[in-house]
Design a protein around this motif. Structure first.
Motif, mmCIF file in Angstrom:
data_model
loop_
_atom_site.group_PDB
_atom_site.id
_atom_site.type_symbol
_atom_site.label_atom_id
_atom_site.label_comp_id
_atom_site.label_asym_id
_atom_site.label_seq_id
_atom_site.Cartn_x
_atom_site.Cartn_y
_atom_site.Cartn_z
ATOM 1 N N PHE A 79 35.368 39.060 31.647
ATOM 2 C CA PHE A 79 34.973 38.933 33.003
ATOM 3 C C PHE A 79 36.025 38.286 33.773
ATOM 4 C CE2 PHE A 79 31.039 39.582 30.785
ATOM 5 C CZ PHE A 79 30.522 40.677 31.537
ATOM 6 N N SER A 80 36.830 37.371 33.109
ATOM 7 C CA SER A 80 37.992 36.705 33.901
ATOM 8 C C SER A 80 38.854 37.635 34.388
ATOM 9 C CB SER A 80 38.497 35.678 33.132
ATOM 10 O OG SER A 80 37.494 34.707 32.834
ATOM 11 N N LEU A 81 39.323 38.574 33.331
ATOM 12 C CA LEU A 81 40.459 39.770 33.579
ATOM 13 C C LEU A 81 39.996 40.568 34.594
ATOM 14 C CD1 LEU A 81 42.075 40.004 30.061
ATOM 15 C CD2 LEU A 81 43.038 39.087 32.164
ATOM 16 N N LYS A 82 38.458 40.982 34.400
ATOM 17 C CA LYS A 82 38.045 41.723 35.500
ATOM 18 C C LYS A 82 38.084 41.279 37.030
ATOM 19 C CE LYS A 82 34.674 44.477 32.855
ATOM 20 N NZ LYS A 82 35.238 45.787 33.193
ATOM 21 N N LYS A 83 37.792 40.148 36.887
ATOM 22 C CA LYS A 83 37.893 39.187 38.356
ATOM 23 C C LYS A 83 39.567 39.341 38.762
ATOM 24 C CE LYS A 83 35.613 37.192 41.832
ATOM 25 N NZ LYS A 83 34.690 37.613 42.376
ATOM 26 N N ILE A 84 40.143 38.734 38.083
ATOM 27 C CA ILE A 84 41.673 38.592 38.317
ATOM 28 C C ILE A 84 42.176 39.981 38.557
ATOM 29 C CG2 ILE A 84 43.625 37.899 37.480
ATOM 30 C CD1 ILE A 84 42.327 35.898 35.900
ATOM 31 N N ASP A 122 36.421 46.838 38.688
ATOM 32 C CA ASP A 122 36.113 46.247 37.637
ATOM 33 C C ASP A 122 36.427 46.763 36.437
ATOM 34 O OD1 ASP A 122 34.194 47.909 37.964
ATOM 35 O OD2 ASP A 122 32.434 46.582 37.655
ATOM 36 N N SER A 123 37.418 47.685 36.481
ATOM 37 C CA SER A 123 37.581 48.414 35.284
ATOM 38 C C SER A 123 38.604 47.965 34.101
ATOM 39 C CB SER A 123 38.660 49.732 35.712
ATOM 40 O OG SER A 123 38.693 50.562 34.947
ATOM 41 N N PHE A 124 39.373 46.845 34.276
ATOM 42 C CA PHE A 124 40.290 46.344 33.559
ATOM 43 C C PHE A 124 39.785 45.007 32.959
ATOM 44 C CE2 PHE A 124 43.891 43.928 31.870
ATOM 45 C CZ PHE A 124 44.476 44.838 30.864
#
Length: 253
Positions: free
Chosen positions: A133-138, A150-152
């Motif tokens: 979820f951190s990487l999706k947000k970043i 929010d794919s990655f």
């Protein structure tokens, strides 16, 4: 089809590598502390191999190359299966976890008891969720179908590989087919995410790396083995006040 074949071959190769991770490392009688440190270092290195390889491939897929280009893989998907739509991956991502507890209920002995196994599962799920979820947000990478940012990486794939590694850790030593089955299922889920046009190939590869990494870290950092017998060797520290404050240490053999 090329995607599924490549991912299956890669996963089966990684499974064979993983079958060696949990094997005991031979030690020499020289220095116990050095041996322990060396053993932990080797275990950490082995635990990072697959996550680093998969993450590296995922990042490589985002570049303009002719071998693993995410745009070209999506075009191939659209050419061969434009109407593919199946939701089995929504449920099968948890299958290895269900299998572990079902085998335990059936009397098949796992590596850890119920308490430790459950704590390890919770820890791995927490690590995985925070990273995903951190990487999706970043990164805010748009999905190939809806464009939602929010794919990655792929959360389904991360969950599937975290669960597969959980099963490998608990039952892989007993029979390698437990590991092969779990990782093959996880690979299929990753392929489904691309075939359903929900994710890029880069999302799936990095998600797989995160899933494996999360469970590996949960097991490597697990210290409190609940339900295990306490060691007979005990160290006792008692404060003393003779000619000044001090500490009395005793070691029970």
């Amino acid at each position: 089809m090329r995607l599924l074949i490549v991912l299956l071959i890669t996963t089966l190769k990684l499974t064979i590598v993983y079958a060696q991770i949990d094997l005991p490392i031979e030690s020499t009688p020289s220095s116990s502390e050095i041996n322990l440190s060396s053993k932990k270092s080797k275990a950490l290195q082995k635990a990072l191999v697959a996550p680093l390889v998969l993450t590296g491939l995922g990042l490589y897929a985002t570049t303009n190359n002719h071998l693993l280009n995410r745009i070209e893989w999506r075009e191939e998907r659209n050419e061969w299966m434009p109407n593919f739509n199946h939701h089995a991956d929504d449920y099968l991502q948890y299958a290895p976890i269900v299998a572990v507890y079902s085998l335990s209920l059936a009397g098949v002995k796992s590596k850890n008891n119920f308490a430790n196994r459950t704590v390890l599962l919770i820890k791995s799920e927490a690590i995985m969720a925070v990273m995903v979820f951190s990487l999706k947000k970043i990164t805010a990478v748009p999905r190939p179908d809806t464009g939602a940012p929010d794919s990655f990486p792929s959360g389904h794939t991360a969950q599937a590989f975290a669960a597969a590694t959980f099963m490998h850790k608990e039952y892989g030593k007993q029979n390698i087919w437990y590991s092969i089955g779990a990782y093959s299922l996880a690979t299929g889920i990753g392929a489904f995410r691309i075939m359903n046009n929900r994710h890029w190939v880069s999302d799936v590869l990095v998600g797989a790396g995160i899933g494996i990494f999360s469970t590996n870290m949960a097991y490597l950092t697990h210290q409190n083995h609940w339900g295990k017998k306490k060691s007979k060797h005990q160290i006792m520290a008692v404060p003393t006040y003779g000619h000044g404050p001090g500490v009395y240490l005793s070691y029970r053999l």
